[in-house]
Design a protein around this motif. Sequence first.
Motif, PDB file in Angstrom:
ATOM      1  N   GLY A 195       0.788  -1.234   0.000  1.00 44.39           N
ATOM      2  CA  GLY A 195       0.000   0.000   0.000  1.00 44.39           C
ATOM      3  C   GLY A 195       0.810   1.269   0.000  1.00 44.39           C
ATOM      4  N   GLU A 196       2.083   1.180  -0.401  1.00 41.18           N
ATOM      5  CA  GLU A 196       2.943   2.377  -0.373  1.00 41.18           C
ATOM      6  C   GLU A 196       2.456   3.480  -1.306  1.00 41.18           C
ATOM      7  OE1 GLU A 196       5.405   3.065   1.582  1.00 41.18           O
ATOM      8  OE2 GLU A 196       5.673   1.151   2.583  1.00 41.18           O
ATOM      9  N   ILE A 197       1.746   3.118  -2.378  1.00 41.94           N
ATOM     10  CA  ILE A 197       1.230   4.158  -3.275  1.00 41.94           C
ATOM     11  C   ILE A 197      -0.303   4.144  -3.285  1.00 41.94           C
ATOM     12  CG2 ILE A 197       3.301   4.219  -4.721  1.00 41.94           C
ATOM     13  CD1 ILE A 197       1.780   2.541  -6.815  1.00 41.94           C
ATOM     14  N   GLY A 198      -0.901   3.541  -2.293  1.00 43.47           N
ATOM     15  CA  GLY A 198      -2.356   3.513  -2.191  1.00 43.47           C
ATOM     16  C   GLY A 198      -2.983   2.568  -3.199  1.00 43.47           C
ATOM     17  N   ASP A 199      -4.199   2.883  -3.601  1.00 41.69           N
ATOM     18  CA  ASP A 199      -4.881   2.079  -4.613  1.00 41.69           C
ATOM     19  C   ASP A 199      -4.313   2.394  -5.992  1.00 41.69           C
ATOM     20  OD1 ASP A 199      -6.545   0.986  -2.663  1.00 41.69           O
ATOM     21  OD2 ASP A 199      -8.037   2.597  -2.901  1.00 41.69           O
ATOM     22  N   ILE A 200      -4.114   1.385  -6.801  1.00 47.41           N
ATOM     23  CA  ILE A 200      -3.566   1.590  -8.144  1.00 47.41           C
ATOM     24  C   ILE A 200      -4.590   2.318  -9.013  1.00 47.41           C
ATOM     25  CG2 ILE A 200      -2.564   0.457 -10.167  1.00 47.41           C
ATOM     26  CD1 ILE A 200      -0.945   0.177  -7.555  1.00 47.41           C
ATOM     27  N   THR A 201      -4.099   3.314  -9.767  1.00 45.05           N
ATOM     28  CA  THR A 201      -4.979   4.064 -10.664  1.00 45.05           C
ATOM     29  C   THR A 201      -4.685   3.767 -12.135  1.00 45.05           C
ATOM     30  OG1 THR A 201      -3.463   5.958 -10.611  1.00 45.05           O
ATOM     31  CG2 THR A 201      -5.301   5.940  -9.023  1.00 45.05           C
ATOM     32  N   ASP A 202      -3.421   3.555 -12.483  1.00 39.88           N
ATOM     33  CA  ASP A 202      -3.069   3.187 -13.859  1.00 39.88           C
ATOM     34  C   ASP A 202      -1.616   2.730 -13.915  1.00 39.88           C
ATOM     35  OD1 ASP A 202      -1.375   5.660 -15.251  1.00 39.88           O
ATOM     36  OD2 ASP A 202      -2.715   6.310 -13.638  1.00 39.88           O
ATOM     37  N   GLY A 208       0.758   7.902  -4.495  1.00 38.81           N
ATOM     38  CA  GLY A 208       2.129   8.034  -4.980  1.00 38.81           C
ATOM     39  C   GLY A 208       2.349   7.281  -6.272  1.00 38.81           C
ATOM     40  N   SER A 209       3.622   7.045  -6.590  1.00 42.53           N
ATOM     41  CA  SER A 209       3.953   6.380  -7.846  1.00 42.53           C
ATOM     42  C   SER A 209       5.246   5.579  -7.702  1.00 42.53           C
ATOM     43  CB  SER A 209       4.119   7.405  -8.972  1.00 42.53           C
ATOM     44  OG  SER A 209       5.248   8.239  -8.717  1.00 42.53           O
ATOM     45  N   ILE A 210       5.409   4.618  -8.606  1.00 42.96           N
ATOM     46  CA  ILE A 210       6.635   3.843  -8.720  1.00 42.96           C
ATOM     47  C   ILE A 210       7.080   3.925 -10.168  1.00 42.96           C
ATOM     48  CG2 ILE A 210       7.697   1.559  -8.551  1.00 42.96           C
ATOM     49  CD1 ILE A 210       5.470   0.870  -6.489  1.00 42.96           C
ATOM     50  N   LYS A 211       8.366   4.202 -10.371  1.00 44.80           N
ATOM     51  CA  LYS A 211       8.893   4.271 -11.730  1.00 44.80           C
ATOM     52  C   LYS A 211      10.136   3.401 -11.865  1.00 44.80           C
ATOM     53  CE  LYS A 211       7.120   8.886 -12.844  1.00 44.80           C
ATOM     54  NZ  LYS A 211       7.469  10.272 -13.267  1.00 44.80           N
ATOM     55  N   LEU A 212      10.220   2.726 -13.002  1.00 44.61           N
ATOM     56  CA  LEU A 212      11.407   1.974 -13.388  1.00 44.61           C
ATOM     57  C   LEU A 212      11.926   2.632 -14.658  1.00 44.61           C
ATOM     58  CD1 LEU A 212       9.747  -1.475 -12.883  1.00 44.61           C
ATOM     59  CD2 LEU A 212      11.638  -0.641 -11.521  1.00 44.61           C
ATOM     60  N   LEU A 257      11.324   2.253 -29.306  1.00 48.70           N
ATOM     61  CA  LEU A 257      10.347   2.611 -28.283  1.00 48.70           C
ATOM     62  C   LEU A 257      11.120   2.840 -26.991  1.00 48.70           C
ATOM     63  CD1 LEU A 257       7.178   2.698 -27.849  1.00 48.70           C
ATOM     64  CD2 LEU A 257       7.407   0.398 -26.941  1.00 48.70           C
ATOM     65  N   LYS A 258      10.888   3.949 -26.353  1.00 57.18           N
ATOM     66  CA  LYS A 258      11.588   4.242 -25.104  1.00 57.18           C
ATOM     67  C   LYS A 258      11.069   3.313 -24.009  1.00 57.18           C
ATOM     68  CE  LYS A 258      12.758   7.909 -21.853  1.00 57.18           C
ATOM     69  NZ  LYS A 258      12.590   9.335 -21.486  1.00 57.18           N
ATOM     70  N   GLU A 259      11.991   2.648 -23.342  1.00 56.53           N
ATOM     71  CA  GLU A 259      11.614   1.684 -22.310  1.00 56.53           C
ATOM     72  C   GLU A 259      11.391   2.363 -20.961  1.00 56.53           C
ATOM     73  OE1 GLU A 259      14.407  -1.470 -21.977  1.00 56.53           O
ATOM     74  OE2 GLU A 259      14.632  -1.699 -24.144  1.00 56.53           O
ATOM     75  N   ASN A 260      10.296   2.009 -20.317  1.00 54.75           N
ATOM     76  CA  ASN A 260      10.065   2.457 -18.943  1.00 54.75           C
ATOM     77  C   ASN A 260       8.837   1.757 -18.383  1.00 54.75           C
ATOM     78  OD1 ASN A 260       7.718   3.996 -19.805  1.00 54.75           O
ATOM     79  ND2 ASN A 260       9.157   5.531 -20.574  1.00 54.75           N
ATOM     80  N   CYS A 261       8.666   1.912 -17.089  1.00 54.71           N
ATOM     81  CA  CYS A 261       7.499   1.373 -16.414  1.00 54.71           C
ATOM     82  C   CYS A 261       7.040   2.399 -15.381  1.00 54.71           C
ATOM     83  CB  CYS A 261       7.836   0.053 -15.726  1.00 54.71           C
ATOM     84  SG  CYS A 261       6.528  -0.595 -14.657  1.00 54.71           S
ATOM     85  N   ARG A 262       5.739   2.682 -15.373  1.00 55.72           N
ATOM     86  CA  ARG A 262       5.186   3.660 -14.443  1.00 55.72           C
ATOM     87  C   ARG A 262       3.944   3.051 -13.802  1.00 55.72           C
ATOM     88  NH1 ARG A 262       1.090   6.569 -15.638  1.00 55.72           N
ATOM     89  NH2 ARG A 262       1.421   6.325 -17.882  1.00 55.72           N
ATOM     90  N   ILE A 263       3.920   3.036 -12.477  1.00 60.74           N
ATOM     91  CA  ILE A 263       2.776   2.525 -11.724  1.00 60.74           C
ATOM     92  C   ILE A 263       2.273   3.660 -10.843  1.00 60.74           C
ATOM     93  CG2 ILE A 263       1.960   0.761 -10.113  1.00 60.74           C
ATOM     94  CD1 ILE A 263       4.500  -0.865 -10.887  1.00 60.74           C
ATOM     95  N   ASN A 264       1.073   4.148 -11.112  1.00 61.45           N
ATOM     96  CA  ASN A 264       0.510   5.265 -10.365  1.00 61.45           C
ATOM     97  C   ASN A 264      -0.549   4.773  -9.380  1.00 61.45           C
ATOM     98  OD1 ASN A 264       2.049   7.251 -11.662  1.00 61.45           O
ATOM     99  ND2 ASN A 264       0.577   7.386 -13.346  1.00 61.45           N
ATOM    100  N   GLY A 265      -0.588   5.419  -8.226  1.00 61.09           N
ATOM    101  CA  GLY A 265      -1.585   5.100  -7.228  1.00 61.09           C
ATOM    102  C   GLY A 265      -2.187   6.354  -6.637  1.00 61.09           C
ATOM    103  N   THR A 266      -3.132   6.192  -5.744  1.00 60.89           N
ATOM    104  CA  THR A 266      -3.809   7.337  -5.132  1.00 60.89           C
ATOM    105  C   THR A 266      -2.912   8.089  -4.160  1.00 60.89           C
ATOM    106  OG1 THR A 266      -4.702   5.826  -3.452  1.00 60.89           O
ATOM    107  CG2 THR A 266      -6.112   6.329  -5.361  1.00 60.89           C
ATOM    108  N   PHE A 306      -8.617  -0.089 -12.485  1.00 58.84           N
ATOM    109  CA  PHE A 306      -7.461   0.446 -13.226  1.00 58.84           C
ATOM    110  C   PHE A 306      -7.118  -0.475 -14.395  1.00 58.84           C
ATOM    111  CE2 PHE A 306      -5.654  -2.543 -10.260  1.00 58.84           C
ATOM    112  CZ  PHE A 306      -4.589  -3.129 -10.931  1.00 58.84           C
ATOM    113  N   ASN A 307      -6.328   0.088 -15.325  1.00 54.32           N
ATOM    114  CA  ASN A 307      -5.852  -0.664 -16.477  1.00 54.32           C
ATOM    115  C   ASN A 307      -4.331  -0.670 -16.505  1.00 54.32           C
ATOM    116  OD1 ASN A 307      -8.510  -0.963 -17.331  1.00 54.32           O
ATOM    117  ND2 ASN A 307      -8.399   0.769 -18.756  1.00 54.32           N
ATOM    118  N   CYS A 308      -3.765  -1.711 -17.101  1.00 61.69           N
ATOM    119  CA  CYS A 308      -2.344  -1.759 -17.421  1.00 61.69           C
ATOM    120  C   CYS A 308      -2.214  -1.654 -18.935  1.00 61.69           C
ATOM    121  CB  CYS A 308      -1.703  -3.058 -16.952  1.00 61.69           C
ATOM    122  SG  CYS A 308      -1.657  -3.293 -15.172  1.00 61.69           S
TER     123      CYS A 308
END
Length: 323
Positions: free
Chosen positions: A139-146, A240-244, A229-238, A218-220
Amino acid sequence: MEKFRWAYIGSGSIANSTAKDIVKGNHKIVSVYGRSIDKVKAFADKVGADAYDDFDKSVNRDDVDAVYIATPHTSHLEYATRAMRLGKPVLCEKPVGVSAAEAEQMIAVAKEQNAYFCEAMWTWFSDVALTVKQWVQGGEIGDITDVEINYAFPGIMMPKGSRLLTPETAGGAILDIGIYPITYCYNLFGLPKSISCNGKLKNGIDISETVVLRYDGFNCKLNMSLCGLKENCRINGTKGSIKLPVFFHMASRAVLKNENGRQVFNGKTDYLTEFTRVAEEIRQGKKQSDYIPFEATAECLKIIDECRRQMKLVYPFEKTIRQ
């Protein structure tokens, strides 16, 4: 502790990459099998192993602790099942098969033979991905939004006849590239409620696609391509966010931002960690991996099966079977 001893099936690029990494640790390659004996001998000489043009002889040795399959995925079913029926644990490169049906056949043989079987998905043996999973599920970034993941491999620049560009060897983006982001989302969120795939086919393979995995709330969105294609990963939540910053290797860092500030996890995604953790599980007597359980392997290929169905992507050898 004595070195863990491997029989290698295949001597191509992935075999060379893994071998270079694992010999730095407590591992030894004792035998190598392949269809091109000259190529096998060259690789075996380099790693200090015995070369074989006979599969059974290369695997059925007392000093083989496990078998690593590093051939094109169209041959994984044959080699994995043969090795397990010879009583050997198997680590098989991803994807383990062309379809979920093939994966399920391998899993059935593993259970029948009481043999360890595992997909070589290095991502989920890495502390980087495991830390991201802890953040998400904690739950570090809350509920996942996208979620959005972009991953590409410059296959379009590879020479004509490359396995990656050949329909007869199930080349293309979804199996070689899509397996990574699809498995990533599956291991974080499980099976989606629904799947949509919009892909581009050329010369009998898929060269790109956008896959949307829909979950509750939410959707992935996964963009995969054999082109740039530029590589990255972004996980957003209510909260906060996580980025790779670099999705494929995920070796440099995972960045967490939330109400407590910014946290960076620096880690490594490598073959040595993967092979060492597999060896530990085999020595502990496990028959399936805690990192990549059977269910994950089969269900991720079910997602890919559905993507292929929507793209109408059928490989030549599948058309022959259907006729």
